[in-house]
Motif scaffolding. Structure first.
Motif, short mmCIF file in Angstrom:
data_model
loop_
_atom_site.label_atom_id
_atom_site.label_comp_id
_atom_site.label_asym_id
_atom_site.label_seq_id
_atom_site.Cartn_x
_atom_site.Cartn_y
_atom_site.Cartn_z
N ARG A 103 -104.91 -39.18 -1.14
CA ARG A 103 -105.01 -38.01 -2.02
C ARG A 103 -103.75 -37.18 -1.81
O ARG A 103 -103.48 -36.71 -0.72
N LEU A 104 -103.01 -37.03 -2.89
CA LEU A 104 -101.79 -36.22 -2.87
C LEU A 104 -102.00 -35.00 -3.74
O LEU A 104 -102.79 -35.04 -4.69
N PRO A 105 -101.31 -33.88 -3.45
CA PRO A 105 -101.47 -32.67 -4.25
C PRO A 105 -101.02 -32.91 -5.69
O PRO A 105 -99.94 -33.44 -5.93
N GLY A 106 -101.86 -32.52 -6.63
CA GLY A 106 -101.52 -32.62 -8.05
C GLY A 106 -100.84 -31.36 -8.53
O GLY A 106 -100.70 -30.38 -7.79
N THR A 107 -100.44 -31.33 -9.79
CA THR A 107 -99.74 -30.17 -10.34
C THR A 107 -100.65 -28.94 -10.41
O THR A 107 -100.17 -27.82 -10.34
N SER A 108 -101.96 -29.15 -10.50
CA SER A 108 -102.89 -28.02 -10.56
C SER A 108 -103.35 -27.59 -9.16
O SER A 108 -104.16 -26.69 -9.02
N GLY A 109 -102.82 -28.26 -8.13
CA GLY A 109 -103.22 -27.94 -6.76
C GLY A 109 -104.38 -28.77 -6.27
O GLY A 109 -104.67 -28.80 -5.09
N GLU A 110 -105.09 -29.43 -7.18
CA GLU A 110 -106.21 -30.29 -6.81
C GLU A 110 -105.67 -31.63 -6.32
O GLU A 110 -104.71 -32.16 -6.87
N PRO A 111 -106.30 -32.23 -5.30
CA PRO A 111 -105.83 -33.54 -4.83
C PRO A 111 -106.08 -34.62 -5.88
O PRO A 111 -107.10 -34.63 -6.56
N VAL A 112 -105.10 -35.51 -6.01
CA VAL A 112 -105.16 -36.60 -6.97
C VAL A 112 -105.19 -37.92 -6.20
O VAL A 112 -104.35 -38.13 -5.32
N PRO A 113 -106.14 -38.81 -6.48
CA PRO A 113 -106.16 -40.10 -5.78
C PRO A 113 -105.02 -40.99 -6.25
O PRO A 113 -104.74 -41.08 -7.45
N VAL A 114 -104.34 -41.63 -5.30
CA VAL A 114 -103.29 -42.59 -5.62
C VAL A 114 -103.48 -43.82 -4.74
O VAL A 114 -104.08 -43.73 -3.66
N ALA A 115 -103.00 -44.95 -5.20
CA ALA A 115 -103.09 -46.18 -4.43
C ALA A 115 -102.44 -45.99 -3.07
O ALA A 115 -101.42 -45.29 -2.95
#
Length: 134
Positions: A103-115
């Motif tokens: 989980r990396l930080p997304g543009t909205s501050g919410e974590p985004v799942p990535v491979a």
């Protein structure tokens, strides 16, 4: 196999982007097996296992190795598996596992799942060019 972790280290000797790789191997059977290799078919990323490791029946052991990012942009976004090869007294084989998403930080501050492999590449490549990590 229950878990795989990448310990982010950043730029190593000779400028290589290299980090530690650890994981838990659980033998649910009665016969011992020997882990003979760890690999992944991931462009831009290479896994380097350490020595062979034997896991007795009904036991759990930790394995370790290294992850080297060879081309930050080439690492794919879709999840890729890690292949573990093994042998027992009777046969040899392999099993493939796709580690959990990072989980990396997304543009909205919410974590985004990535491979997993993309998360490793993003973190290591960012550290390589950031003055905060020198």
């Amino acid at each position: 196999m229950s878990a795989v972790d990448v310990l982010l280290a950043g730029v190593g000797p000779g400028g290589a982007l290299s980090s530690g790789l650890t994981g838990e191997l659980e033998n649910e059977g009665w016969a011992a097996f020997t882990l003979t290799g760890v690999s992944a078919d991931v462009p831009g990323l290479r896994l380097i296992p350490e020595d062979e490791l034997t896991v007795e029946g009904g036991k759990t052991r930790t394995f370790s190795g290294r992850v080297v990012v060879t081309d930050c942009a080439a690492v794919p976004r879709e999840p890729r598996s890690i292949r573990f090869t093994y042998r027992t007294w009777l046969w040899s084989g392999s099993v493939e596992v796709i580690p959990d998403s990072w989980r990396l930080p997304g543009t909205s501050g919410e974590p985004v799942p990535v491979a997993w492999q993309r998360g490793v590449a993003v973190e290591m490549c960012n550290r390589a060019v950031s003055s905060d990590w020198s």
